[in-house]
Write a protein that holds these residues in place. Sequence first.
Motif, PDB file in Angstrom:
ATOM      1  N   ASN A 155      75.036  34.476  74.536  1.00 39.14           N
ATOM      2  CA  ASN A 155      75.731  35.424  73.658  1.00 39.14           C
ATOM      3  C   ASN A 155      76.904  34.718  73.001  1.00 39.14           C
ATOM      4  OD1 ASN A 155      74.502  37.266  75.973  1.00 39.14           O
ATOM      5  ND2 ASN A 155      74.773  38.545  74.167  1.00 39.14           N
ATOM      6  N   ARG A 187      66.779  42.093  73.082  1.00 34.80           N
ATOM      7  CA  ARG A 187      67.988  41.309  72.774  1.00 34.80           C
ATOM      8  C   ARG A 187      67.927  40.793  71.339  1.00 34.80           C
ATOM      9  NH1 ARG A 187      68.860  36.545  75.179  1.00 34.80           N
ATOM     10  NH2 ARG A 187      71.129  36.621  75.036  1.00 34.80           N
ATOM     11  N   GLY A 240      67.296  44.441  68.831  1.00 32.11           N
ATOM     12  CA  GLY A 240      68.258  45.537  68.925  1.00 32.11           C
ATOM     13  C   GLY A 240      67.702  46.633  69.809  1.00 32.11           C
ATOM     14  N   GLY A 295      71.359  46.384  65.089  1.00 27.18           N
ATOM     15  CA  GLY A 295      70.783  45.099  65.467  1.00 27.18           C
ATOM     16  C   GLY A 295      70.006  44.482  64.326  1.00 27.18           C
ATOM     17  N   HIS A 303      73.231  42.860  73.924  1.00 24.49           N
ATOM     18  CA  HIS A 303      73.456  42.532  72.520  1.00 24.49           C
ATOM     19  C   HIS A 303      74.903  42.261  72.177  1.00 24.49           C
ATOM     20  CE1 HIS A 303      69.687  44.767  72.092  1.00 24.49           C
ATOM     21  NE2 HIS A 303      70.280  45.753  72.719  1.00 24.49           N
ATOM     22  N   TRP A 324      79.594  48.103  71.299  1.00 19.85           N
ATOM     23  CA  TRP A 324      79.530  47.018  70.332  1.00 19.85           C
ATOM     24  C   TRP A 324      80.876  46.381  69.993  1.00 19.85           C
ATOM     25  CZ3 TRP A 324      74.568  45.707  68.981  1.00 19.85           C
ATOM     26  CH2 TRP A 324      73.574  46.672  69.204  1.00 19.85           C
TER      27      TRP A 324
END
Lengths: 114, 557
Positions: A27, A97, A100, A108, B50, B95
């Motif tokens: 990430n 991942r 999204g 995403g 994410h 996020w």
Amino acid sequence: MSADVVKIATGGVKKGKNQGLKVVTANDLFTGAVIYWSKGDLWTEDLSDALAVEGSDALTALEKAFADEKAAVGPYLMDVEPDLSPSGRGRLRETIRDRGPTIHPEFGRQAEER
Amino acid sequence: MYRYDDIDRAIVRDRVSEFRRQVERRVSGAITEDEFKPLRLMNGLYLQLHAYMLRVAVPYGTLNPDQLRVLASIARDYDKGYAHVSTRQNFQFNWPKLADTPDILERLAEAEMHAIQTSGNCIRNTTTDHFAGAAQGEVEDPRITCEVIRQWSTFHPEFTFLPRKFKIAVSATEHDRAAIQVHDIGLQLVKNDAGEPGYKVLVGGGQGRTPMIGEWLHDFLPQAELLSYLEAILRVYNVYGRRDNMYKARIKILVSEMGLDDFRAAVEREFEHFRAMGPGGSIDLPEEERARIAGYFAPPALPERAGASEAFDNALASDKDFARWVRHNLHPHKEEGYVSATVSLKPTGAPPGDITDTQLEVLADIAERFGYSDVRTTHEQNMVLPHLALDDLYAVYQELDDAGLATANAGLLSDIIACPGLDYCNLANTRSIPVANRIQERFEDIDAQSEIGELKIKISGCINACGHHHVGHIGILGVDKKGEEFYQLTLGGSADERASIGEVVGRGLSTDEVVDAVERVISRYLDLRQSADERFIDAYRRLGAEPFKEALYAEAA
């Protein structure tokens, strides 16, 4: 133990063996976005640009990725098919991942294709 | 509600400044990720699939309109326009960017909020009944106890690095809405024969991979000795709890391995140490300090009202949707002419617990104009307006409805708890939210749900059980089988005063099978119940698992 069967982290709490085609993923430190190790020792957000490697080459790529702590968090090796799509036990996880959350198609990278 | 004093304000602001410097050092490379990770976790910042996820503490689930507006502004400015209510009454943002997090924390601090104790092996946010202060039959407002615990536990130097995280829940009514029996410590406020308030103390409950119902450690702990006793329990846990294996590190494992009697004896030895110090020497609160804290939880000044409301009755007769909402989403208030209302965050097809920035602002406005500026989050991932006059209820309903916040399903089967699952969570094996959405779609008709009655479906995407599947009337646990999503059903769980761990019933079901299986279990219940008043959980307790197992697998085989 030879390089091609060494136990490796495969994301989350999962462990696996270093067998088959791999891509290093992590990430982004600043945004948290999913990134992949690419040719030229750079990170990319595009899985299709990732560097696919096997065996000791995969471990070498992982080692380089770990050394790049100023850009990335938590690198590990994910399984991929020859076309670089996610494969193996982590296929769904890595697809989510990359694309999204399935419950929010508007978020995403999947959103960019809508 | 509790307002920060100078000390609270100073420590929260200092913490923001400290974290800002920690982020700067991580970005500059002065500290490694291994060094930074525990620091960001202590400030509620996780890294998920994410993106980063920031968990904001909502002490005992109580918020005011200004705080809701700040959460809305964060959702809008730093996230993707929504926030999420967790199963421990906290808020989560899915996020945020690392560099923005200190600014987010600063904005939270302005509104007397923070992300402290939302992660790490410390004493986490103390949770309670979402109808606290409004419910009938309370011994007293349980949030007073929660706030005492918050002040005692925040940055407690002895309990910053416990063997594992530690969760406390408090209930002040006989009917437990805070799931106290599945917490590390559960406190039930009771009165003794002399009418004095005190606590029944439970220890060693929990969910996760080893679900356990807590055991009664103390029948009546005088209120004045609460902190000494909690400190005694925590000391025993801190000394004897396992640190060699994180899966055996929760206090439930220690209590189980020591045995309740030996554990109690160890606690009593520590407790005696405090008692020997006597008043003024121990850590217990002086009465005047307790009274000061209690003062923050004085009930709102509700004008006296009649028990009936003509405006309410007229609306009830003329608007069927309102009548449906009234039937399911209201809870009796201790004052005549008032009710508490559940604001459902479970419309069909949306992630359970999600709320948009606009909805947060609507709720803030409603709370300010009609709700005495009091809003709650619930561990069932809904929100509550605890004090509403019957006279105002139709106006409140209409505004909620316009904002998409009037789903009339509180306590019904579509009011599903679901963890974020594999759509967000780094630990998850499977997705939870899509399963919840598919069940909601299958049973979309609220009147059909009403016919089925109270039914609590709870879904977790892995064995960590954040979706509380162990205590679902129908629990659904996602399991990974060679990379495919499968779902294991448990039946008969409950988190109330008759708490029970659901029984695993047979093999895992594929994604395609699981919704049909839930429907078959419900059909069998409808066939077998003695009357419409016999809830699913009551029928299960009467009949056991067998008839439901048969229904589950007969057609799936």
